[in-house]
Design an enzyme around this catalytic site. Structure first.
Site, PDB file in Angstrom:
ATOM      1  CB  ALA A   1       7.177   8.892  -4.335  1.00  0.00           C
ATOM      2  CG  ASP A   2       3.742   4.762  -3.078  1.00  0.00           C
ATOM      3  OD1 ASP A   2       3.653   4.535  -1.866  1.00  0.00           O
ATOM      4  OD2 ASP A   2       2.984   5.537  -3.675  1.00  0.00           O
ATOM      5  CB  SER A   3       8.721   2.211  -6.945  1.00  0.00           C
ATOM      6  OG  SER A   3       7.500   1.832  -7.528  1.00  0.00           O
TER       7      SER A   3
END
Length: 399
Positions: free
Chosen positions: A171-173
């Site tokens: 999700a961060d990427s």
């Protein structure tokens, strides 16, 4: 490696106030294509990514990638001198990226009114778990929560097993990529209006977009996608299959013509004449039959032979690779996807290269992540601060 003078974002100045991982990744992507990125960290509490994962000689390796192409300085924004210095830096910047909880910058009198007052052309990218408003806005938010809330975990894993979270910052990427895109969109708008604006990026949203039409399916049909393991509800055969030498290959038949070629290859052309073979969804309902045909053929052959046969038949297959295979893969080598960067702390490092290739104005990794606060004095001197000013900031604890 030295970035060419024609790097497309040369002249763009970015202040990276963010930590862990989406905001910093967005700043990295901008720096890869020539932006001057100044990484601002707390004097005694550096970006935690410096300590994430394995280290070598006490130096965090993840930071070497996430911190590349960034100059590093320290600043305590809660101190009066730190606040004043950030405002001076903001006057010189095009973009500020932050990921504090909503209200934190405002608590320090560094919100959008104060930042835009000193620089109306500034773009402020605010990356949080849940966005700047709404009932969850003030909760702590991490990528894991976004992977759970978005529906990703619910459709990942085997049907009779628990929902599965990814073992990396998915999700961060996705949010990091999206934030870089959002920043460039806001800068394009500034080119028309002359004014900056706020980017409100919530980790829970880009991953939901990446999941495709699930909300639309539910809205129109009441359809809820279930866990199917490596199988797809939209086509078959599709999955990973074990070879005779104990390795694995992945097979995809998203195109009807490829599905037919696979059946010819594995010696089961009669299946093509089945009425249900004509559509991907119908083939998926007969995945047991197709998996038995494909899996049995693959199980009798080595991975090398399987891949060679699939390539000759113009069917789609790939080896299931771990990082050791990736580092030796000839296609990745041809693309220089994993490139070598010289680092004064650790020597030559191999890491992922810039994200895409531009034919006329390519990006480059100019240096790997630098030590905490390595460029503080140089940046402040460029800003016009005197040695006495810097000494006073240090005495206050702002540096």
């Amino acid at each position: 490696m030295t970035a060419p003078t024609t790097a497309p974002l040369t002249g763009l100045r970015v202040l990276d106030l963010a930590t862990l991982f989406a905001g910093p990744m967005a700043a990295t992507l901008l720096g890869d294509f020539g932006a001057e990125v100044v990484k601002i960290e707390h004097p005694t509490k550096p970006d935690p990514s410096r300590g994430h994962g394995p280290s070598k000689d006490g130096v965090g390796l993840w930071w070497k990638m996430l911190g590349r192409n960034k100059r590093t300085m320290t600043l305590d924004l809660s101190k009066p001198g730190g606040r004043a210095t950030l405002l001076r830096l903001a006057e010189t910047a095009d973009v500020v990226i932050e990921n504090f909880r909503p209200g934190t910058l405002e608590k320090w009198d560094l919100g959008w009114p104060e930042l835009s007052a000193v620089n109306p052309r500034l773009v402020l990218a605010r990356v949080t778990g849940f966005g700047q408003f709404g009932p969850y806005a003030h909760r702590p938010g991490f990528g894991t929560l976004a992977e759970a809330m978005s529906g990703f975990a619910a459709i990942t894993g085997e049907p009779d097993a628990p929902p599965t979270l990814p073992p990396f910052g998915l999700a961060d990427s996705i949010a990091g990529l999206t934030t870089a895109y959002a920043v460039m969109t806001a800068l394009a708008a500034r080119g028309h209006t002359g004014e900056g604006q706020v980017v409100d990026m919530a980790l829970i949203e880009p991953i939901l977009a990446a999941l495709g039409p699930q909300p639309l399916w539910f809205d129109q049909l009441g359809h809820v996608q279930l866990r199917t393991g490596n199988r797809s509800p939209n086509n078959a055969p599709r999955g990973v299959y074990r070879t005779a030498d104990g390795t694995w290959v992945a097979v995809s038949t998203s195109a009807q013509s490829v599905a037919e070629r696979v059946m010819h290859l594995v010696g089961r052309p009669e299946l093509i004449d089945e009425p249900w073979f004509a559509s991907g969804a119908d083939r998926a309902r007969h995945a047991d039959v197709l998996d038995e045909a494909v899996g049995g053929w693959i199980a009798a052959r080595t991975r090398t032979d399987v891949l060679a046969a699939f390539e000759k038949a113009e069917a789609a297959a790939a080896p299931v690779q771990d990082v050791r295979d990736v580092m030796a893969d000839p296609q990745y080598q041809a693309l220089d996807t994993v490139t070598t960067v010289d680092d004064p702390e650790l020597g030559p490092l191999r890491m992922q290269n810039v994200l895409f290739r531009l034919s006329a104005t390519p990006g480059a990794i100019r240096w790997a992540g630098r030590p905490h606060g390595a460029d503080t004095d140089e940046i402040l001197t460029e800003l016009g601060l005197t040695p006495d000013d810097v000494t006073a900031l240090r005495a206050e604890g702002a540096l």
